[in-house]
Scaffold this motif. Structure first.
Motif, PDB file in Angstrom:
ATOM      1  N   GLY A  91       0.783  -1.227   0.000  1.00  0.00           N
ATOM      2  CA  GLY A  91       0.000   0.000   0.000  1.00  0.00           C
ATOM      3  C   GLY A  91       0.818   1.282   0.000  1.00  0.00           C
ATOM      4  N   VAL A  92       2.136   1.168   0.018  1.00  0.00           N
ATOM      5  CA  VAL A  92       2.994   2.348   0.070  1.00  0.00           C
ATOM      6  C   VAL A  92       3.095   2.988  -1.316  1.00  0.00           C
ATOM      7  CG1 VAL A  92       5.323   3.183   0.538  1.00  0.00           C
ATOM      8  CG2 VAL A  92       4.312   1.437   1.984  1.00  0.00           C
ATOM      9  N   GLN A  93       2.804   4.272  -1.394  1.00  0.00           N
ATOM     10  CA  GLN A  93       2.869   4.981  -2.667  1.00  0.00           C
ATOM     11  C   GLN A  93       4.220   5.655  -2.879  1.00  0.00           C
ATOM     12  OE1 GLN A  93      -0.487   7.656  -2.725  1.00  0.00           O
ATOM     13  NE2 GLN A  93      -1.985   6.003  -2.621  1.00  0.00           N
ATOM     14  N   ALA A  94       4.925   5.974  -1.805  1.00  0.00           N
ATOM     15  CA  ALA A  94       6.237   6.626  -1.904  1.00  0.00           C
ATOM     16  C   ALA A  94       7.040   6.259  -0.667  1.00  0.00           C
ATOM     17  CB  ALA A  94       6.086   8.138  -2.021  1.00  0.00           C
ATOM     18  N   ALA A  95       8.152   5.577  -0.858  1.00  0.00           N
ATOM     19  CA  ALA A  95       8.976   5.126   0.266  1.00  0.00           C
ATOM     20  C   ALA A  95      10.161   6.054   0.468  1.00  0.00           C
ATOM     21  CB  ALA A  95       9.465   3.707   0.006  1.00  0.00           C
ATOM     22  N   PRO A  96      10.761   6.059   1.675  1.00  0.00           N
ATOM     23  CA  PRO A  96      11.963   6.857   1.910  1.00  0.00           C
ATOM     24  C   PRO A  96      13.084   6.459   0.938  1.00  0.00           C
ATOM     25  CG  PRO A  96      11.056   6.070   3.980  1.00  0.00           C
ATOM     26  CD  PRO A  96      10.309   5.363   2.888  1.00  0.00           C
ATOM     27  N   SER A  97      13.887   7.466   0.574  1.00  0.00           N
ATOM     28  CA  SER A  97      15.009   7.232  -0.339  1.00  0.00           C
ATOM     29  C   SER A  97      16.317   7.229   0.428  1.00  0.00           C
ATOM     30  CB  SER A  97      15.057   8.324  -1.411  1.00  0.00           C
ATOM     31  OG  SER A  97      13.899   8.288  -2.218  1.00  0.00           O
ATOM     32  N   ALA A  98      17.231   6.370   0.023  1.00  0.00           N
ATOM     33  CA  ALA A  98      18.560   6.322   0.639  1.00  0.00           C
ATOM     34  C   ALA A  98      19.379   7.526   0.175  1.00  0.00           C
ATOM     35  CB  ALA A  98      19.261   5.028   0.262  1.00  0.00           C
ATOM     36  N   ILE A  99      20.174   8.096   1.072  1.00  0.00           N
ATOM     37  CA  ILE A  99      21.051   9.215   0.739  1.00  0.00           C
ATOM     38  C   ILE A  99      22.449   8.943   1.289  1.00  0.00           C
ATOM     39  CG2 ILE A  99      19.154  10.891   0.746  1.00  0.00           C
ATOM     40  CD1 ILE A  99      20.228  11.877   3.492  1.00  0.00           C
ATOM     41  N   THR A 100      23.401   9.667   0.770  1.00  0.00           N
ATOM     42  CA  THR A 100      24.758   9.636   1.303  1.00  0.00           C
ATOM     43  C   THR A 100      24.975  10.931   2.060  1.00  0.00           C
ATOM     44  OG1 THR A 100      25.536   8.301  -0.553  1.00  0.00           O
ATOM     45  CG2 THR A 100      27.203   9.472   0.744  1.00  0.00           C
ATOM     46  N   ALA A 101      25.057  10.850   3.375  1.00  0.00           N
ATOM     47  CA  ALA A 101      25.151  12.037   4.220  1.00  0.00           C
ATOM     48  C   ALA A 101      25.810  11.651   5.533  1.00  0.00           C
ATOM     49  CB  ALA A 101      23.759  12.615   4.479  1.00  0.00           C
ATOM     50  N   PRO A 102      26.302  12.620   6.293  1.00  0.00           N
ATOM     51  CA  PRO A 102      26.847  12.319   7.621  1.00  0.00           C
ATOM     52  C   PRO A 102      25.764  11.697   8.499  1.00  0.00           C
ATOM     53  CG  PRO A 102      27.460  14.534   6.937  1.00  0.00           C
ATOM     54  CD  PRO A 102      26.444  14.053   5.950  1.00  0.00           C
ATOM     55  N   PRO A 103      26.124  10.803   9.398  1.00  0.00           N
ATOM     56  CA  PRO A 103      25.129  10.183  10.285  1.00  0.00           C
ATOM     57  C   PRO A 103      24.382  11.242  11.100  1.00  0.00           C
ATOM     58  CG  PRO A 103      27.221   9.018  10.419  1.00  0.00           C
ATOM     59  CD  PRO A 103      27.478  10.266   9.633  1.00  0.00           C
ATOM     60  N   LEU A 104      23.093  11.042  11.247  1.00  0.00           N
ATOM     61  CA  LEU A 104      22.264  11.910  12.083  1.00  0.00           C
ATOM     62  C   LEU A 104      22.054  11.173  13.403  1.00  0.00           C
ATOM     63  CD1 LEU A 104      20.566  14.564  12.148  1.00  0.00           C
ATOM     64  CD2 LEU A 104      18.606  13.183  11.401  1.00  0.00           C
ATOM     65  N   THR A 105      22.585  11.734  14.487  1.00  0.00           N
ATOM     66  CA  THR A 105      22.562  11.028  15.773  1.00  0.00           C
ATOM     67  C   THR A 105      22.124  11.961  16.900  1.00  0.00           C
ATOM     68  OG1 THR A 105      24.881  11.524  16.232  1.00  0.00           O
ATOM     69  CG2 THR A 105      24.411   9.472  15.041  1.00  0.00           C
ATOM     70  N   ALA A 106      21.779  11.355  18.023  1.00  0.00           N
ATOM     71  CA  ALA A 106      21.474  12.082  19.261  1.00  0.00           C
ATOM     72  C   ALA A 106      21.740  11.149  20.429  1.00  0.00           C
ATOM     73  CB  ALA A 106      20.028  12.567  19.280  1.00  0.00           C
ATOM     74  N   ASN A 107      22.508  11.620  21.387  1.00  0.00           N
ATOM     75  CA  ASN A 107      22.838  10.816  22.570  1.00  0.00           C
ATOM     76  C   ASN A 107      23.449   9.464  22.215  1.00  0.00           C
ATOM     77  OD1 ASN A 107      21.705  12.832  24.296  1.00  0.00           O
ATOM     78  ND2 ASN A 107      19.661  12.010  23.870  1.00  0.00           N
ATOM     79  N   GLY A 108      24.283   9.469  21.179  1.00  0.00           N
ATOM     80  CA  GLY A 108      24.982   8.262  20.795  1.00  0.00           C
ATOM     81  C   GLY A 108      24.143   7.254  20.029  1.00  0.00           C
ATOM     82  N   LYS A 109      22.925   7.624  19.659  1.00  0.00           N
ATOM     83  CA  LYS A 109      22.048   6.708  18.923  1.00  0.00           C
ATOM     84  C   LYS A 109      21.635   7.342  17.605  1.00  0.00           C
ATOM     85  CE  LYS A 109      19.425   6.637  22.601  1.00  0.00           C
ATOM     86  NZ  LYS A 109      18.372   6.383  23.615  1.00  0.00           N
ATOM     87  N   PRO A 110      21.350   6.528  16.584  1.00  0.00           N
ATOM     88  CA  PRO A 110      20.829   7.096  15.336  1.00  0.00           C
ATOM     89  C   PRO A 110      19.515   7.822  15.620  1.00  0.00           C
ATOM     90  CG  PRO A 110      20.579   4.709  15.362  1.00  0.00           C
ATOM     91  CD  PRO A 110      21.453   5.059  16.531  1.00  0.00           C
ATOM     92  N   LYS A 111      19.322   8.924  14.927  1.00  0.00           N
ATOM     93  CA  LYS A 111      18.165   9.779  15.224  1.00  0.00           C
ATOM     94  C   LYS A 111      17.208   9.833  14.039  1.00  0.00           C
ATOM     95  CE  LYS A 111      17.346  14.773  15.681  1.00  0.00           C
ATOM     96  NZ  LYS A 111      17.931  16.053  16.099  1.00  0.00           N
ATOM     97  N   VAL A 112      15.921   9.748  14.366  1.00  0.00           N
ATOM     98  CA  VAL A 112      14.861   9.984  13.383  1.00  0.00           C
ATOM     99  C   VAL A 112      14.337  11.395  13.623  1.00  0.00           C
ATOM    100  CG1 VAL A 112      12.589   9.294  12.560  1.00  0.00           C
ATOM    101  CG2 VAL A 112      14.234   7.551  13.280  1.00  0.00           C
ATOM    102  N   LEU A 113      14.391  12.212  12.597  1.00  0.00           N
ATOM    103  CA  LEU A 113      13.924  13.598  12.680  1.00  0.00           C
ATOM    104  C   LEU A 113      12.662  13.755  11.847  1.00  0.00           C
ATOM    105  CD1 LEU A 113      14.221  16.675  13.296  1.00  0.00           C
ATOM    106  CD2 LEU A 113      15.676  16.809  11.248  1.00  0.00           C
ATOM    107  N   TYR A 114      11.603  14.239  12.491  1.00  0.00           N
ATOM    108  CA  TYR A 114      10.347  14.546  11.803  1.00  0.00           C
ATOM    109  C   TYR A 114      10.111  16.042  11.911  1.00  0.00           C
ATOM    110  CZ  TYR A 114       5.310  15.367  11.401  1.00  0.00           C
ATOM    111  OH  TYR A 114       4.084  15.881  11.058  1.00  0.00           O
ATOM    112  N   ILE A 115       9.839  16.703  10.788  1.00  0.00           N
ATOM    113  CA  ILE A 115       9.453  18.118  10.798  1.00  0.00           C
ATOM    114  C   ILE A 115       8.160  18.259  10.003  1.00  0.00           C
ATOM    115  CG2 ILE A 115      10.047  20.472  10.108  1.00  0.00           C
ATOM    116  CD1 ILE A 115      12.946  19.863  10.594  1.00  0.00           C
ATOM    117  N   GLY A 116       7.140  18.764  10.676  1.00  0.00           N
ATOM    118  CA  GLY A 116       5.846  18.954  10.030  1.00  0.00           C
ATOM    119  C   GLY A 116       5.103  20.106  10.672  1.00  0.00           C
ATOM    120  N   ALA A 117       3.791  20.114  10.534  1.00  0.00           N
ATOM    121  CA  ALA A 117       2.955  21.162  11.121  1.00  0.00           C
ATOM    122  C   ALA A 117       1.561  20.592  11.338  1.00  0.00           C
ATOM    123  CB  ALA A 117       2.902  22.387  10.212  1.00  0.00           C
TER     124      ALA A 117
END
Length: 302
Positions: A91-117
């Motif tokens: 049922g997924v119409q658009a999935a996340p895309s892989a990127i090449t970027a520096p690791p996004l972390t917080a407190n020594g763990k990988p971080k998921v960042l959500y920005i919306g409204a």
């Protein structure tokens, strides 16, 4: 002399009678005013109730209604593996895309960042699978409930809110930013959360081509600097006319249109998070649905 005394006494009696009559009249006037005020209040309140019940006036969204109740949070965090496996990721119409970027972390763990409204209907749709996926790795506290703007497309889409929420996990960190409420102020919406400078830089850098298909769309999700998603992974129309409780209840039925969309997207988000955690916990990352959903993740961009 006696006659004069009688006349004075009679005059005093007339004056006393006049005063008594005036006082009685004043009491009646005050009573009528008080009764009139009460009647006016009753009429106004009754009118407002009638308008509310009839749905009169412009239909607009209001602010978040507070914390999600325990039963709602439990429903989102206790979906069985059998349901995830039955839905898969079709049922997924658009999935996340892989990127090449520096690791996004917080407190020594990988971080998921959500920005919306909160006004955004696409954000309203996407909070459901993001919450369901993250609930497989940790625990949310103080999730809010709200709905999208009543004057935008897919009006009043019932949803959650990450404003004021906290997330605890031994595997992954989470930051949820709701930049505005759904309350209109002039041509915009009332401000709410402000991203940190670092999170804003992540948004500005990776929320545009070639990393995603459009420039600056919300919701924006960055998963550990390895995957990004912009916009909703399914149509908010699927949730039209449903309450938060009805949406959560629909997730119990893998054949329902809501489950096919929300859980399918949650499976893809889960697969992306498993890439960040080295497939931990194994009881989540080794399931049939997550393994299959990994194939839906987009190709790398840099």
């Amino acid at each position: 002399m006696a006659r004069r005394v009688e006349q004075k006494a009679a005059a005093r009696e007339r004056i006393a009678a006049q005063l008594a009559a005036q006082q009685a009249a004043e009491r009646r006037r005050r009573l009528l005013l008080a009764v009139g005020a009460v009647v006016l209040v009753v009429v106004i309140v009754g009118g407002l109730i009638t308008i509310r019940l009839a749905g009169g006036g412009k239909k607009t969204a209001t602010g978040a209604s507070g914390s999600a109740d325990a039963s709602l949070v439990t429903a989102l965090s206790s979906i069985p593996d059998s349901t995830f496996n039955a839905v898969g990721a079709e049922g997924v119409q658009a999935a996340p895309s892989a990127i090449t970027a520096p690791p996004l972390t917080a407190n020594g763990k990988p971080k998921v960042l959500y920005i919306g409204a909160e006004f955004c209907p696409y954000c309203a749709a996407e909070r459901w699978p993001v919450t369901v996926a993250l609930s497989r790795f940790g625990t949310f506290s103080n999730l809010g409930t709200t709905h999208s703007s009543g004057s935008d497309v897919f009006p009043n889409t019932a949803t959650l809110s990450f404003h004021g929420a906290t997330y605890t996990s031994q595997y992954v960190a989470f930051t949820g930013v709701e930049t505005t409420t759904n309350e209109q102020v002039g041509n915009g919406y009332k401000p709410l959360d402000t991203p940190t400078a670092e999170d804003q830089k992540t948004f500005d850098t990776y929320n545009k081509p070639p990393y995603v298909s459009s420039d600056g769309s919300i919701p924006f999700v960055d998963l550990g600097g390895k995957f990004v998603s912009s916009g909703a992974t399914y149509s908010p129309q699927i949730l039209a006319g449903k309450t938060q409780t009805e949406i959560a209840d629909a997730l119990k039925d893998p054949s329902s249109p809501i489950a096919k969309s929300v859980i399918a997207s949650a499976n893809v988000y889960t697969a992306a998070i498993c890439k960040l955690t080295n497939n931990q916990p194994a009881k989540v990352c080794s399931t049939e649905a997550v393994t299959a959903a990994a194939a839906k993740l987009g190709t790398g961009k840099s």
